[in-house]
Design an enzyme around this catalytic site. Sequence first.
Site, PDB file in Angstrom:
ATOM      1  CG  HIS A  74      -2.403  -0.450   0.920  1.00  7.74           C
ATOM      2  ND1 HIS A  74      -2.519  -1.843   0.744  1.00  7.74           N
ATOM      3  CD2 HIS A  74      -3.395   0.066   0.981  1.00  7.74           C
ATOM      4  CE1 HIS A  74      -3.695  -1.900   0.783  1.00  7.74           C
ATOM      5  NE2 HIS A  74      -4.353  -0.816   0.485  1.00  7.74           N
TER       6      HIS A  74
ATOM      7  CG  HIS B 201       1.964  -2.667   6.668  1.00  4.35           C
ATOM      8  ND1 HIS B 201       2.797  -3.615   5.941  1.00  4.35           N
ATOM      9  CD2 HIS B 201       0.915  -2.704   5.691  1.00  4.35           C
ATOM     10  CE1 HIS B 201       2.118  -4.087   5.066  1.00  4.35           C
ATOM     11  NE2 HIS B 201       1.137  -3.459   4.803  1.00  4.35           N
TER      12      HIS B 201
END
Length: 439
Positions: free
Chosen positions: A206, A253
């Site tokens: 991303h 993350h």
Amino acid sequence: MANDFVNKFVQMCNYLQDPCHVARFQYVCGVKGTFPVEPAKPDNSGEDCPGLRKRVHQGDPSSDFGVGNGAAGDATAPPVNGMQADGSVVPDVADVDPDTARAKPLRRNSLTGDVGQEFLIQNKFLFYLFTFGTELGNEMFFIVFFPFLFWNIDTLVSRRLIVVWAWNLFVGQSTKDMVRWSRPASPPVVKVEVFYNSEYSMPSTHAMTGTAMPFCLFMLTYGRWQYPFLFGLCVALSWSVLVCVSRVYMGMHSILEVITGFLYSLLILAFFQPILDKIDSFYMTDHFAPLVIIVSHVGLGLVAFSLDSWSTSRGDTAQGLGTAAGAAIATHLNYQLGLLLDPPLSSLPLTLPPIGTSLVVLAVLRFLIGVAVILITRMVMKAVTIPFLCRLFGLPTDDVRQARQHMKVELPYRYIVYSVVGFSCVCVVPLIFRISNLA
């Protein structure tokens, strides 16, 4: 001296990888989990770095960690709908804060069945802001963004962006399956999103696409279109930062993985910047381009798919490569037929025409018709391709989710469906516009 630098670098990486920083950031932003009061800590014995654990494979009884929302398997079972494993109840929303809302993880994964667990939201503005930020890296955004850019603004910029986007996906997802770091541990991290929980996490793809797309767009349009340099830079930087920070907020993350994804994408952009024009020219003019496109994109997919067992990253990789292959073949066909020619260099820099009612209506009409064609194409291709591949390889057709976890179904399914989608976007839809006088 060199050893001291290496040791400090490793210590800094370990620090940035610690899931406690993610949990702390979530807490500051008003995200609170409904975990048991005193959950047992996961057994990280034998690991060099906090949070650097292997991804759990579903159904593996030897795994140390459960897959539900990333919770540790040896910790106290996570609460279900606010109920702890011992029967005690997590405080009700009304008892915590009148402005607090109970929410469920975003984007339930229909293939893995992972639904996660509820959490509390105390800052709705940040929740919606970072939800929007993370959507800037999801499939539906690109289904909207690339076609709109191609049909209404600049075909050259759009097709070159697709090349960079596909390569970022391939490099990022392949790196994930080679490095094999797990998602941040939950607890302490709250999984605001669970769709990608079955993937590895290093680097953040991303963050890669959320950095590559705006900066590549800036790189391709500045000088070609008239706008202030500072305006373009601020838009690109804001877009990138929003996507990167949103991945930490979502609990998907660590800080290290986001920073790595950001820098990784800049490295890929630096590599592609001098050769994008040559790639685009090759796609359009070379007689062997369609063959090279098919062989190269399928070959890259085979390499990526052989790295690890099934995960959603594998489908994303094939999807990106398939879309890019279809768009590239359509680009070749458009050029050979004399369709959608780029404006001459003498007309540069381009300027936006005056925005009036007729222009807006035409753009919206093109967009709605085009997206409808793409979505119908995708739906029909899915309905035809998956049962055909199941019968071809002798797999049951009653469980699509299970069938798609087989590489021999997932790989050709993604390639066939999304190559047709990419081809439709770049070639078929513009032909429809021309026939219906919407071009």
